[in-house]
Design an enzyme around this catalytic site. Structure first.
Site, PDB file in Angstrom:
ATOM      1  N   LYS A  42      -2.149  -1.447  -3.882  1.00  0.00           N
ATOM      2  CA  LYS A  42      -3.193  -0.066  -3.979  1.00  0.00           C
ATOM      3  C   LYS A  42      -2.194   0.900  -3.904  1.00  0.00           C
ATOM      4  CE  LYS A  42      -6.201   1.515  -0.318  1.00  0.00           C
ATOM      5  NZ  LYS A  42      -6.540   1.406   0.894  1.00  0.00           N
ATOM      6  N   LYS A  56       0.947   9.922   5.544  1.00  0.00           N
ATOM      7  CA  LYS A  56       1.329   8.434   6.147  1.00  0.00           C
ATOM      8  C   LYS A  56       2.647   7.645   5.613  1.00  0.00           C
ATOM      9  CE  LYS A  56      -3.774   7.761   6.721  1.00  0.00           C
ATOM     10  NZ  LYS A  56      -4.840   6.936   6.712  1.00  0.00           N
ATOM     11  N   SER A  94     -10.455   5.498  -4.516  1.00  0.00           N
ATOM     12  CA  SER A  94     -11.196   6.653  -4.655  1.00  0.00           C
ATOM     13  C   SER A  94     -10.824   7.739  -5.571  1.00  0.00           C
ATOM     14  CB  SER A  94     -11.583   7.157  -3.156  1.00  0.00           C
ATOM     15  OG  SER A  94     -10.376   7.742  -2.782  1.00  0.00           O
ATOM     16  N   ARG A 129     -10.732   9.494   2.224  1.00  0.00           N
ATOM     17  CA  ARG A 129     -10.609  10.055   3.523  1.00  0.00           C
ATOM     18  C   ARG A 129     -11.763  11.224   3.873  1.00  0.00           C
ATOM     19  NH1 ARG A 129      -4.146  10.856   2.915  1.00  0.00           N
ATOM     20  NH2 ARG A 129      -3.754   8.664   3.008  1.00  0.00           N
ATOM     21  N   LYS A 165       0.893  -1.269   0.081  1.00  0.00           N
ATOM     22  CA  LYS A 165      -0.166   0.086   0.079  1.00  0.00           C
ATOM     23  C   LYS A 165       0.952   1.287  -0.067  1.00  0.00           C
ATOM     24  CE  LYS A 165      -3.591   2.329   2.798  1.00  0.00           C
ATOM     25  NZ  LYS A 165      -4.606   2.097   3.590  1.00  0.00           N
ATOM     26  N   GLU A 188       7.835  -6.763   1.171  1.00  0.00           N
ATOM     27  CA  GLU A 188       6.450  -6.948   1.987  1.00  0.00           C
ATOM     28  C   GLU A 188       5.473  -7.993   1.772  1.00  0.00           C
ATOM     29  OE1 GLU A 188       5.115  -4.851   4.045  1.00  0.00           O
ATOM     30  OE2 GLU A 188       6.231  -2.746   3.878  1.00  0.00           O
ATOM     31  N   TYR A 230     -15.437   1.036  -6.750  1.00  0.00           N
ATOM     32  CA  TYR A 230     -16.622   1.633  -6.462  1.00  0.00           C
ATOM     33  C   TYR A 230     -17.457   1.791  -7.767  1.00  0.00           C
ATOM     34  CZ  TYR A 230     -13.755   3.277  -2.702  1.00  0.00           C
ATOM     35  OH  TYR A 230     -12.964   3.309  -1.867  1.00  0.00           O
TER      36      TYR A 230
END
Ligand code: PBG
Length: 332
Positions: free
Chosen positions: A255, A224, A281, A211, A201, A240, A319
């Protein structure tokens, strides 16, 4: 690879000349079996509020969840991903609400598993919808504290499993959490509950509208980057994924989606594990606003989703899941 032959003996347009031949030689296909629909849930009653930054996406109160779940059932979408919009007065520094047995997510899992037992439910393990600062972990001495966050995350994962969640999806990017979650699930007889790790990610600006949707945007003062991956890197993604597989992940997620197809392909080629992709999003909204403003037509939805299949993704969180399912049905 050596290409045999040359023009005019070879005319590649011969395999493109009609729809029937294009269908026969197509290398990849998209079906509803590839789609996962994210759903946003909010407190209160009798409300479906549109999310401004994501046209066509709403937040549902529990009593209205049926409206969207009936569509999921009608189009035979295999799984939904649940995300809560937590009221401001329920957020605190430690994300305490994440461990409340009666929180929105717990109630939603129970409702869906009771009324729609055949539809898979996946839930994020991360604290950001619940923390007053909007981070995925807890802050100690101005740092997101890895190991103390893990202690809370394992409890959040266990609670979700107890409620009936089928797929636990840690999206927090703390180190070592997959192993700890697998261990606590097994210890509590949840051997059959799967883990879909958001293994790769990236710290991405494409998450902006999400968010907004879960109400963590206004609170989040910094980025982040100390826990999500640096978008300049690709080698790190192997480490990872390798670690998460060793720790017990059944599936891994990459992602965001479209800007990271190279990563999906690399992982698929090297690990042969189911790779899921998240068309996030910001990607959704860019495409949606393009369609709304007649800059592009809605064929772009299936085109964008097919790109994930070409790269090797097993499934796509999007979505557009309902719209795509509708289009797939119409064309078949
Ligand atoms: C939270 C989480 C995020 C998304 C899914 N889970 C945002 C973030 O990490 O800030 C993004 C989804 C999207 O943009 O559609 N850990």
């Amino acid at each position: 690879m050596k290409i045999a032959g040359k023009f005019p003996n070879i005319r590649l347009r011969r395999v493109r000349k009609k729809a029937w031949i294009r269908r026969l030689i197509s290398e990849n296909n998209l079906s509803v079996d590839d789609l996962i629909l994210p759903i946003f849930i909010r407190d209160g009653k009798n409300k479906i509020d549109p999310i401004k930054s994501m046209p066509g996406v709403n937040r549902y109160t529990l009593d209205k969840l049926n409206i969207i779940m009936r569509k999921v059932q009608k189009y035979n979408i295999p799984m939904v991903a649940l995300f809560p919009y937590i009221a401001k007065n329920k957020k605190d520094k430690f994300g305490t609400e994440a461990l409340n047995k009666n929180n929105l997510i717990c109630k939603s899992i129970k409702f869906i598993k009771k009324k729609y037992p055949k539809i898979g439910v996946m839930c994020d393990v991360a604290l950001d919808p619940y923390t007053s600062h909007g981070h995925d972990g807890i802050i100690i001495n101005n740092k997101i504290h890895n190991d103390k966050t893990n202690k809370i995350l394992v409890k959040q994962a266990l609670l979700q499993a107890e409620m009936g969640c089928d797929v636990i999806s840690p999206s927090d990017m703390m180190d070592g959490r997959i192993g700890k979650i697998r261990k606590i699930l097994d210890k509590n007889n949840f051997q059959d509950v799967s883990i879909l790790s958001y293994a790769v990610k990236y710290a991405s600006s494409f998450y902006g509208p999400f968010r907004d949707a879960v109400g963590s945007k206004i609170n989040l003062k910094s980025d982040k980057k100390t826990y999500q991956m640096d978008f300049r890197n690709s080698n790190e993604s192997f480490r990872e994924v390798g670690l998460d597989i060793k720790e017990g992940a059944d599936m891994v997620m990459v992602k965001p989606g479209l800007p990271y197809l190279d990563i999906i392909k690399n992982i698929k080629d090297n690990f042969k594990i189911p790779v899921f992709a998240y068309q996030v999003s910001g990607e959704y909204s860019l495409i949606k606003f393009g369609i709304k403003n007649n800059l592009i037509n809605d064929d772009v939805i299936l085109e964008s989703l097919m790109a994930f299949k070409r790269a090797g993704a097993s499934a796509i969180v999007t979505y557009f899941a309902l719209e795509a399912a509708y289009q797939i049905k119409r064309f078949n």
